[in-house]
Scaffold this motif. Sequence first.
Motif, PDB file in Angstrom:
ATOM      1  N   ILE A  57       0.857  -1.184   0.000  1.00 16.43           N
ATOM      2  CA  ILE A  57       0.000   0.000   0.000  1.00 16.43           C
ATOM      3  C   ILE A  57       0.897   1.240   0.000  1.00 16.43           C
ATOM      4  CG2 ILE A  57      -1.890  -1.149   1.238  1.00 16.43           C
ATOM      5  CD1 ILE A  57      -1.034   0.613   3.716  1.00 16.43           C
ATOM      6  N   VAL A  58       0.291   2.365  -0.350  1.00 20.65           N
ATOM      7  CA  VAL A  58       0.949   3.666  -0.227  1.00 20.65           C
ATOM      8  C   VAL A  58       0.264   4.368   0.938  1.00 20.65           C
ATOM      9  CG1 VAL A  58       1.492   5.850  -1.354  1.00 20.65           C
ATOM     10  CG2 VAL A  58       1.385   3.737  -2.710  1.00 20.65           C
ATOM     11  N   ASP A  59       1.042   4.709   1.964  1.00 22.78           N
ATOM     12  CA  ASP A  59       0.431   5.342   3.136  1.00 22.78           C
ATOM     13  C   ASP A  59       0.208   6.831   2.906  1.00 22.78           C
ATOM     14  OD1 ASP A  59       2.832   6.688   3.717  1.00 22.78           O
ATOM     15  OD2 ASP A  59       3.317   5.440   5.447  1.00 22.78           O
ATOM     16  N   ALA A  60      -0.346   7.499   3.902  1.00 20.14           N
ATOM     17  CA  ALA A  60      -0.688   8.921   3.794  1.00 20.14           C
ATOM     18  C   ALA A  60       0.530   9.806   3.550  1.00 20.14           C
ATOM     19  CB  ALA A  60      -1.410   9.377   5.054  1.00 20.14           C
ATOM     20  N   HIS A  61       1.719   9.292   3.841  1.00 17.74           N
ATOM     21  CA  HIS A  61       2.944  10.061   3.665  1.00 17.74           C
ATOM     22  C   HIS A  61       3.684   9.688   2.383  1.00 17.74           C
ATOM     23  CE1 HIS A  61       2.139  11.285   7.748  1.00 17.74           C
ATOM     24  NE2 HIS A  61       2.064  10.017   8.095  1.00 17.74           N
ATOM     25  N   GLY A  62       3.042   8.826   1.555  1.00 21.22           N
ATOM     26  CA  GLY A  62       3.632   8.435   0.282  1.00 21.22           C
ATOM     27  C   GLY A  62       4.621   7.278   0.377  1.00 21.22           C
ATOM     28  N   ARG A  63       4.731   6.668   1.561  1.00 18.65           N
ATOM     29  CA  ARG A  63       5.650   5.541   1.740  1.00 18.65           C
ATOM     30  C   ARG A  63       4.974   4.242   1.326  1.00 18.65           C
ATOM     31  NH1 ARG A  63       6.735   7.218   7.831  1.00 18.65           N
ATOM     32  NH2 ARG A  63       4.561   6.630   7.730  1.00 18.65           N
ATOM     33  N   ILE A  64       5.769   3.336   0.776  1.00 23.87           N
ATOM     34  CA  ILE A  64       5.288   2.002   0.434  1.00 23.87           C
ATOM     35  C   ILE A  64       5.377   1.128   1.685  1.00 23.87           C
ATOM     36  CG2 ILE A  64       5.667  -0.055  -0.983  1.00 23.87           C
ATOM     37  CD1 ILE A  64       4.726   2.287  -2.636  1.00 23.87           C
ATOM     38  N   ARG A  65       4.293   0.449   2.015  1.00 19.83           N
ATOM     39  CA  ARG A  65       4.233  -0.440   3.177  1.00 19.83           C
ATOM     40  C   ARG A  65       3.760  -1.808   2.706  1.00 19.83           C
ATOM     41  NH1 ARG A  65       3.203   2.282   8.212  1.00 19.83           N
ATOM     42  NH2 ARG A  65       3.947   0.293   8.999  1.00 19.83           N
ATOM     43  N   TRP A  66       4.379  -2.866   3.199  1.00 19.75           N
ATOM     44  CA  TRP A  66       3.950  -4.231   2.892  1.00 19.75           C
ATOM     45  C   TRP A  66       2.873  -4.646   3.884  1.00 19.75           C
ATOM     46  CZ3 TRP A  66       4.554  -7.401  -1.122  1.00 19.75           C
ATOM     47  CH2 TRP A  66       5.558  -7.099  -2.041  1.00 19.75           C
ATOM     48  N   ILE A  67       1.848  -5.288   3.374  1.00 21.74           N
ATOM     49  CA  ILE A  67       0.713  -5.752   4.164  1.00 21.74           C
ATOM     50  C   ILE A  67       0.578  -7.260   3.995  1.00 21.74           C
ATOM     51  CG2 ILE A  67      -1.813  -5.642   4.406  1.00 21.74           C
ATOM     52  CD1 ILE A  67      -0.401  -3.027   5.165  1.00 21.74           C
ATOM     53  N   GLU A  68       0.311  -7.971   5.081  1.00 24.47           N
ATOM     54  CA  GLU A  68      -0.119  -9.360   4.984  1.00 24.47           C
ATOM     55  C   GLU A  68      -1.551  -9.391   5.472  1.00 24.47           C
ATOM     56  OE1 GLU A  68       2.150 -13.152   5.637  1.00 24.47           O
ATOM     57  OE2 GLU A  68       0.920 -13.110   7.472  1.00 24.47           O
ATOM     58  N   ASP A  69      -2.407  -9.835   4.612  1.00 26.91           N
ATOM     59  CA  ASP A  69      -3.843  -9.798   4.837  1.00 26.91           C
ATOM     60  C   ASP A  69      -4.357 -11.234   4.921  1.00 26.91           C
ATOM     61  OD1 ASP A  69      -6.440  -8.871   4.955  1.00 26.91           O
ATOM     62  OD2 ASP A  69      -6.427  -7.981   2.959  1.00 26.91           O
ATOM     63  N   ARG A  70      -5.116 -11.533   5.948  1.00 29.28           N
ATOM     64  CA  ARG A  70      -5.732 -12.856   6.103  1.00 29.28           C
ATOM     65  C   ARG A  70      -7.240 -12.663   6.150  1.00 29.28           C
ATOM     66  NH1 ARG A  70      -1.970 -16.632   8.853  1.00 29.28           N
ATOM     67  NH2 ARG A  70       0.035 -15.576   8.795  1.00 29.28           N
ATOM     68  N   GLY A  71      -7.930 -13.519   5.459  1.00 31.56           N
ATOM     69  CA  GLY A  71      -9.378 -13.390   5.452  1.00 31.56           C
ATOM     70  C   GLY A  71     -10.056 -14.682   5.067  1.00 31.56           C
ATOM     71  N   ARG A  72     -11.363 -14.616   4.959  1.00 29.10           N
ATOM     72  CA  ARG A  72     -12.165 -15.774   4.564  1.00 29.10           C
ATOM     73  C   ARG A  72     -13.318 -15.268   3.711  1.00 29.10           C
ATOM     74  NH1 ARG A  72     -12.390 -20.819   6.142  1.00 29.10           N
ATOM     75  NH2 ARG A  72     -11.072 -20.413   7.931  1.00 29.10           N
ATOM     76  N   VAL A  73     -13.500 -15.916   2.574  1.00 26.79           N
ATOM     77  CA  VAL A  73     -14.617 -15.593   1.686  1.00 26.79           C
ATOM     78  C   VAL A  73     -15.861 -16.279   2.241  1.00 26.79           C
ATOM     79  CG1 VAL A  73     -15.533 -15.832  -0.650  1.00 26.79           C
ATOM     80  CG2 VAL A  73     -13.087 -15.434  -0.312  1.00 26.79           C
ATOM     81  N   VAL A  74     -16.913 -15.516   2.406  1.00 37.65           N
ATOM     82  CA  VAL A  74     -18.184 -16.061   2.854  1.00 37.65           C
ATOM     83  C   VAL A  74     -19.214 -15.751   1.791  1.00 37.65           C
ATOM     84  CG1 VAL A  74     -19.978 -15.969   4.624  1.00 37.65           C
ATOM     85  CG2 VAL A  74     -17.566 -15.675   5.273  1.00 37.65           C
ATOM     86  N   LEU A  75     -19.765 -16.797   1.197  1.00 45.23           N
ATOM     87  CA  LEU A  75     -20.773 -16.616   0.147  1.00 45.23           C
ATOM     88  C   LEU A  75     -22.153 -16.649   0.773  1.00 45.23           C
ATOM     89  CD1 LEU A  75     -19.238 -18.997  -2.526  1.00 45.23           C
ATOM     90  CD2 LEU A  75     -19.017 -16.517  -2.368  1.00 45.23           C
ATOM     91  N   MET A  76     -22.966 -15.679   0.398  1.00 41.96           N
ATOM     92  CA  MET A  76     -24.324 -15.583   0.914  1.00 41.96           C
ATOM     93  C   MET A  76     -25.269 -16.231  -0.087  1.00 41.96           C
ATOM     94  SD  MET A  76     -23.765 -14.036   3.726  1.00 41.96           S
ATOM     95  CE  MET A  76     -25.346 -13.490   4.290  1.00 41.96           C
TER      96      MET A  76
END
Length: 78
Positions: A57-76
């Motif tokens: 991502i690009v933060d509010a100060h213009g810096r590049i930050r690495w993100i590790e995102d964990r989630g689960r897809v839930v189908l309705m």
Amino acid sequence: MFVSEQIREVTGYDSEVFLSGQKRWNECIVPEDLPILSQAIQEAIPRNGAFIRQYRIVDAHGRIRWIEDRGRVVLMPD
């Protein structure tokens, strides 16, 4: 929608910026990394729905930050 107060530490933006719709999470993501996110979700659907993905991502100060995102897809159901 829930946004942790720690979002400021990660993005430099207050949680209210996201909750009010002034900024969307995908607007922070480096454009070249957007396909990584779509692919991770699509691959998770036929499995148990869980995914882990890394992207920048690009933060509010213009810096590049690495993100590790964990989630689960839930189908309705329709």
